[in-house]
Design an enzyme around this catalytic site. Structure first.
Site, PDB file in Angstrom:
ATOM      1  N   ASP A 282      -1.108   3.731  -4.723  1.00 16.69           N
ATOM      2  CA  ASP A 282       0.029   3.107  -5.419  1.00 16.69           C
ATOM      3  C   ASP A 282       0.966   4.138  -6.058  1.00 16.69           C
ATOM      4  O   ASP A 282       1.646   3.847  -7.037  1.00 16.69           O
ATOM      5  CB  ASP A 282      -0.452   2.125  -6.502  1.00 16.69           C
ATOM      6  CG  ASP A 282      -1.468   1.125  -5.967  1.00 16.69           C
ATOM      7  OD1 ASP A 282      -1.151   0.469  -4.967  1.00 16.69           O
ATOM      8  OD2 ASP A 282      -2.561   1.018  -6.551  1.00 16.69           O
TER       9      ASP A 282
ATOM     10  N   LYS B  78       4.293   6.209  -2.121  1.00 19.29           N
ATOM     11  CA  LYS B  78       4.448   6.897  -0.836  1.00 19.29           C
ATOM     12  C   LYS B  78       5.522   6.256   0.034  1.00 19.29           C
ATOM     13  O   LYS B  78       6.276   6.944   0.717  1.00 19.29           O
ATOM     14  CB  LYS B  78       3.101   6.923  -0.108  1.00 19.29           C
ATOM     15  CG  LYS B  78       2.029   7.742  -0.832  1.00 19.29           C
ATOM     16  CD  LYS B  78       0.690   7.687  -0.110  1.00 19.29           C
ATOM     17  CE  LYS B  78       0.008   6.344  -0.197  1.00 19.29           C
ATOM     18  NZ  LYS B  78      -0.387   5.969  -1.583  1.00 19.29           N
TER      19      LYS B  78
ATOM     20  N   GLY C 218      -0.074  -1.120   0.666  1.00 17.35           N
ATOM     21  CA  GLY C 218       1.173  -1.822   0.393  1.00 17.35           C
ATOM     22  C   GLY C 218       2.236  -0.815   0.040  1.00 17.35           C
ATOM     23  O   GLY C 218       2.273  -0.317  -1.080  1.00 17.35           O
ATOM     24  N   HIS C 219       3.073  -0.466   1.009  1.00 18.09           N
ATOM     25  CA  HIS C 219       4.107   0.537   0.780  1.00 18.09           C
ATOM     26  C   HIS C 219       5.433  -0.175   0.514  1.00 18.09           C
ATOM     27  O   HIS C 219       5.969  -0.868   1.377  1.00 18.09           O
ATOM     28  CB  HIS C 219       4.214   1.475   1.974  1.00 18.09           C
ATOM     29  CG  HIS C 219       3.026   2.372   2.105  1.00 18.09           C
ATOM     30  ND1 HIS C 219       2.905   3.335   3.088  1.00 18.09           N
ATOM     31  CD2 HIS C 219       1.897   2.466   1.367  1.00 18.09           C
ATOM     32  CE1 HIS C 219       1.746   3.973   2.934  1.00 18.09           C
ATOM     33  NE2 HIS C 219       1.133   3.452   1.901  1.00 18.09           N
TER      34      HIS C 219
ATOM     35  N   GLN D 291      -3.295   4.616   0.729  1.00 23.16           N
ATOM     36  CA  GLN D 291      -4.210   4.735  -0.409  1.00 23.16           C
ATOM     37  C   GLN D 291      -3.992   6.093  -1.114  1.00 23.16           C
ATOM     38  O   GLN D 291      -2.894   6.585  -1.116  1.00 23.16           O
ATOM     39  CB  GLN D 291      -5.669   4.538   0.030  1.00 23.16           C
ATOM     40  CG  GLN D 291      -6.019   3.105   0.434  1.00 23.16           C
ATOM     41  CD  GLN D 291      -5.656   2.779   1.867  1.00 23.16           C
ATOM     42  OE1 GLN D 291      -5.936   3.526   2.788  1.00 23.16           O
ATOM     43  NE2 GLN D 291      -5.032   1.644   2.060  1.00 23.16           N
TER      44      GLN D 291
END
Length: 423
Positions: free
Chosen positions: A13, A16, A40-41, A224
């Site tokens: 988180d 990225k 989740g980007h 991650q």
């Protein structure tokens, strides 16, 4: 042409997705090398917020090719939802999104196994996203898995059935009450498979090798964070893949001597989703303020993130094991308004002061030792040049650079791609 890497240095988180989106204009190919839809980007530009889970974060740039590497695990149902969300942007998905034949498939029964395993642990649960990631990697290492390339074979449904039957027997082993309708889940799965088969499958290691020979610039995108690495993270509260720099080699088929710059991303503070040790976690108003101002909710699960001061012991560890050559500091704007800031520079570990990350960082073994610094009041979100940044923030950055011995090249002052300051 060397392959550059972009990695998260904390518990994920870190931001990225935003930075990959910002940097894509400098690259020809963006390649995801591990993880799955547990990532989740989040990207923001032109007033629109996008959340990607498996598709690389360079997808909105028309000149970039995006590769889903062999180290990634793919859920066809979630992948289809991502594709559906992209349709309105008129992207050339067929030629700009390529998938490795060696990437593994997440089956509906993998998700059920994940839920059964987590339920069986009770209070000792890991904090899984329940996306089937762990069971899929278990099948991969157990040499039972299904891969994208199998979908090109005539007997792929037979292979699927054999593996799904095995999973159902395993679910019974956990002896927990898991309610599901497999026929319904399989209906969605098979429909999504048909759409997936319309995309371009490649032998990705050969594709990337030839791209390097042609002088193409490649950025490997991690998911991650380093502290969730299956080997070097806070085990067992980790993910199921190698999130560190070495994972890019195995997750894309790139030789170690072909790695160029290693770009590491970290937040100006620390967050964590799910279970596991977190030495600098805050349970007071400071922690609540970080969470509220930073909108700290998981992009994949929506779960609130635990917040705490920056942990330099853990960050130094991540910098070293990844061989980080340059740093990006995210969310400095969230700390605006804190009169005093704390940075953990050492641990008291079982009565001894140490500056390295020990085997066990559970609260009964570790107490953080802090260095206190002045905060800044200024609103950073409208700033566009490094000269505008407040002196106390620059002191914070200088302190971190000295401790980490790596330059901080980018300071993010907001979620939008335009809120990015180069140093």
């Amino acid at each position: 042409m060397a392959v550059d890497l972009l990695l998260g240095l904390q518990w994920g988180d870190e931001g990225k997705g935003k930075i990959v989106d910002v940097l894509t204009e400098n690259y020809d190919i963006i390649a995801r090398f591990q993880g799955g839809p547990n990532a989740g980007h989040t990207l923001e530009f032109d007033g629109i917020k996008h959340v990607l889970h498996t598709i690389p974060s360079g997808i909105f740039h028309k000149n970039a090719v995006n590769v889903v590497g062999n180290g990634v695990v793919i859920d066809p149902v979630i992948f289809k939802k991502e594709l559906d969300a992209l349709k309105k942007f008129n992207l050339d998905i067929k030629s700009k999104l390529l998938i490795s034949r060696k990437a593994h498939l997440i089956l509906p029964t993998h998700r059920l196994l994940d839920a059964a395993s987590e339920a069986s642990k009770g209070k000792a649960k890991i904090g899984s996203t329940l996306k089937g990631i762990g069971p899929t990697y278990m099948d991969k290492t157990g040499r039972n898995g299904m891969r994208i390339g199998d979908l090109e074979l005539s007997d792929w449904k037979e292979k699927y059935r054999n593996l799904a039957n095995k999973h159902e027997a395993m679910i019974g082993f956990y002896n927990v009450d898991i309610q599901y309708n497999l026929a319904e889940l399989e209906s969605d799965f098979f429909k999504s498979i048909e759409e997936l088969k319309e995309l371009t499958f490649i032998d990705s290691e050969e594709y990337l090798y030839q791209a390097q020979k042609q002088g193409k610039k490649i950025l490997a995108e991690g998911a991650q964070g380093s502290l969730l690495d299956i080997d070097f993270g806070t085990y067992p509260y980790v993910t199921s893949s190698n999130t560190t720099a070495a994972g890019a080699c195995t997750g894309l088929g790139v030789a170690p001597n072909q790695i160029g710059d290693v770009k590491g991303i970290f937040k100006a503070y620390t967050t964590r989703v799910g279970s596991g040790p977190f030495p600098t976690e805050l349970f007071d108003n400071d922690g609540k303020t970080m969470g509220r101002v930073g909108n700290e909710f998981g992009a994949t699960t929506g779960r609130p993130r635990r917040c705490g001061w920056l942990d330099l012991v853990a960050l130094k560890y991540a910098v070293r094991i990844n061989g980080v050559t340059e740093l990006m500091m995210m969310k400095g704007d969230v700390l605006s308004g804190f009169k005093k800031l704390k940075v953990c520079t050492a641990y008291n570990y079982k009565g001894e002061n140490i500056t390295h990350l020990p085997y066990n960082i559970e609260a009964e073994n570790v107490t953080p030792i802090y260095t206190e610094m002045k905060g800044w009041e200024a609103d950073l979100t409208k700033m566009t040049k490094k000269e505008q940044l407040p002196e106390t923030l620059m002191n914070y950055i200088d302190f971190l650079e000295k401790e980490l011995e790596v330059p901080i090249k980018i300071v993010s002052v907001g979620p939008d791609r335009t809120q990015t300051i180069y140093r």
